[in-house]
Design a protein around this motif. Structure first.
Motif, short mmCIF file in Angstrom:
data_model
loop_
_atom_site.label_atom_id
_atom_site.label_comp_id
_atom_site.label_asym_id
_atom_site.label_seq_id
_atom_site.Cartn_x
_atom_site.Cartn_y
_atom_site.Cartn_z
N TRP A 93 2.89 3.40 13.09
CA TRP A 93 2.94 1.95 13.15
C TRP A 93 2.23 1.43 14.40
O TRP A 93 2.26 2.07 15.45
CB TRP A 93 4.39 1.47 13.18
CG TRP A 93 5.14 1.77 11.94
CD1 TRP A 93 5.87 2.89 11.67
CD2 TRP A 93 5.26 0.93 10.79
NE1 TRP A 93 6.41 2.81 10.41
CE2 TRP A 93 6.06 1.62 9.85
CE3 TRP A 93 4.77 -0.33 10.44
CZ2 TRP A 93 6.38 1.08 8.60
CZ3 TRP A 93 5.08 -0.86 9.20
CH2 TRP A 93 5.88 -0.16 8.30
N TYR B 34 2.50 -4.86 7.07
CA TYR B 34 3.87 -5.28 6.83
C TYR B 34 4.17 -6.44 7.78
O TYR B 34 3.46 -6.65 8.76
CB TYR B 34 4.84 -4.12 7.10
CG TYR B 34 4.69 -2.96 6.14
CD1 TYR B 34 3.59 -2.11 6.21
CD2 TYR B 34 5.64 -2.72 5.16
CE1 TYR B 34 3.45 -1.05 5.32
CE2 TYR B 34 5.52 -1.65 4.27
CZ TYR B 34 4.41 -0.82 4.37
OH TYR B 34 4.28 0.23 3.48
N GLN C 182 7.59 -8.85 9.62
CA GLN C 182 9.02 -9.03 9.83
C GLN C 182 9.26 -10.38 10.48
O GLN C 182 8.79 -10.63 11.60
CB GLN C 182 9.60 -7.91 10.69
CG GLN C 182 11.10 -7.95 10.81
CD GLN C 182 11.67 -6.67 11.39
OE1 GLN C 182 10.97 -5.87 12.01
NE2 GLN C 182 12.95 -6.44 11.18
N LYS D 207 15.12 -11.15 9.39
CA LYS D 207 14.81 -10.58 8.08
C LYS D 207 14.33 -9.14 8.22
O LYS D 207 13.93 -8.71 9.30
CB LYS D 207 13.75 -11.40 7.35
CG LYS D 207 14.20 -12.82 6.99
CD LYS D 207 13.17 -13.51 6.14
CE LYS D 207 13.65 -14.89 5.71
NZ LYS D 207 12.64 -15.58 4.84
N GLN D 208 14.38 -8.42 7.10
CA GLN D 208 13.89 -7.05 7.11
C GLN D 208 12.37 -7.02 7.05
O GLN D 208 11.73 -7.97 6.57
CB GLN D 208 14.47 -6.28 5.91
CG GLN D 208 15.95 -6.00 6.01
CD GLN D 208 16.44 -5.09 4.90
OE1 GLN D 208 15.88 -5.07 3.80
NE2 GLN D 208 17.46 -4.31 5.19
N ARG D 209 11.82 -5.93 7.53
CA ARG D 209 10.37 -5.73 7.42
C ARG D 209 10.01 -5.61 5.96
O ARG D 209 10.68 -4.92 5.19
CB ARG D 209 9.94 -4.49 8.20
CG ARG D 209 8.45 -4.35 8.36
CD ARG D 209 8.10 -3.20 9.29
NE ARG D 209 8.60 -3.42 10.64
CZ ARG D 209 8.29 -2.63 11.68
NH1 ARG D 209 7.49 -1.60 11.50
NH2 ARG D 209 8.80 -2.89 12.86
N GLU D 210 8.91 -6.27 5.57
CA GLU D 210 8.50 -6.26 4.17
C GLU D 210 7.02 -5.94 4.05
O GLU D 210 6.22 -6.23 4.94
CB GLU D 210 8.78 -7.61 3.51
CG GLU D 210 8.01 -8.78 4.10
CD GLU D 210 8.23 -10.08 3.35
OE1 GLU D 210 9.02 -10.12 2.38
OE2 GLU D 210 7.60 -11.09 3.73
#
Length: 121
Positions: free
Chosen positions: A111, A41, A43, A47-50
């Motif tokens: 994570w 992922y 980030q 911005k949001q984590r994607e």
């Protein structure tokens, strides 16, 4: 506990390549790792984590549209490791990249600490 250690981030010019590595250790056996889904992922600031890419225990993969054809996510079960090969990098790929593991039936995921990737134009 499961620890994920990422490495391989850095500064690269647009069009260049980087390879991120993520190694799992701790209370996870090789057999559990093989059954786990792994993902990368990212980030970016503000911005949001994607999701970038995921790979299942069967080797199936899924990629964000923005990285299809440029990134791949191989895994090495013998090393409890997953990688993110990033080619044709763009400035919009600049972000902190995080590794994620979802052991089956554990009801949780883990994570890594993240690794910075910066792509200059």
């Amino acid at each position: 506990q499961v620890q994920l250690v990422e490495s391989g981030g850095g500064l690269v010019q647009a069009g260049g390549s980087l390879r991120l590595s993520c190694a799992a250790s701790g209370s996870i056996s090789g057999s559990i790792f093989r059954l786990s889904a792994m993902g990368w992922y990212r980030q970016a600031p503000g911005k949001q984590r994607e999701l970038v890419a995921v790979i299942g225990s069967d080797g199936s993969t899924n990629y964000a549209d923005s990285v299809k054809g440029r990134f791949t996510i191989p895994r090495d079960n013998a090393k409890n490791a997953v990688y993110l090969q990033m080619n044709s990098l763009k400035p919009e790929d600049t972000a902190v990249y995080y590794c994620n593991i979802k052991p089956p039936r554990w009801g949780t995921d883990y994570w890594g600490q993240g690794t910075q990737v910066t792509v200059s134009s």
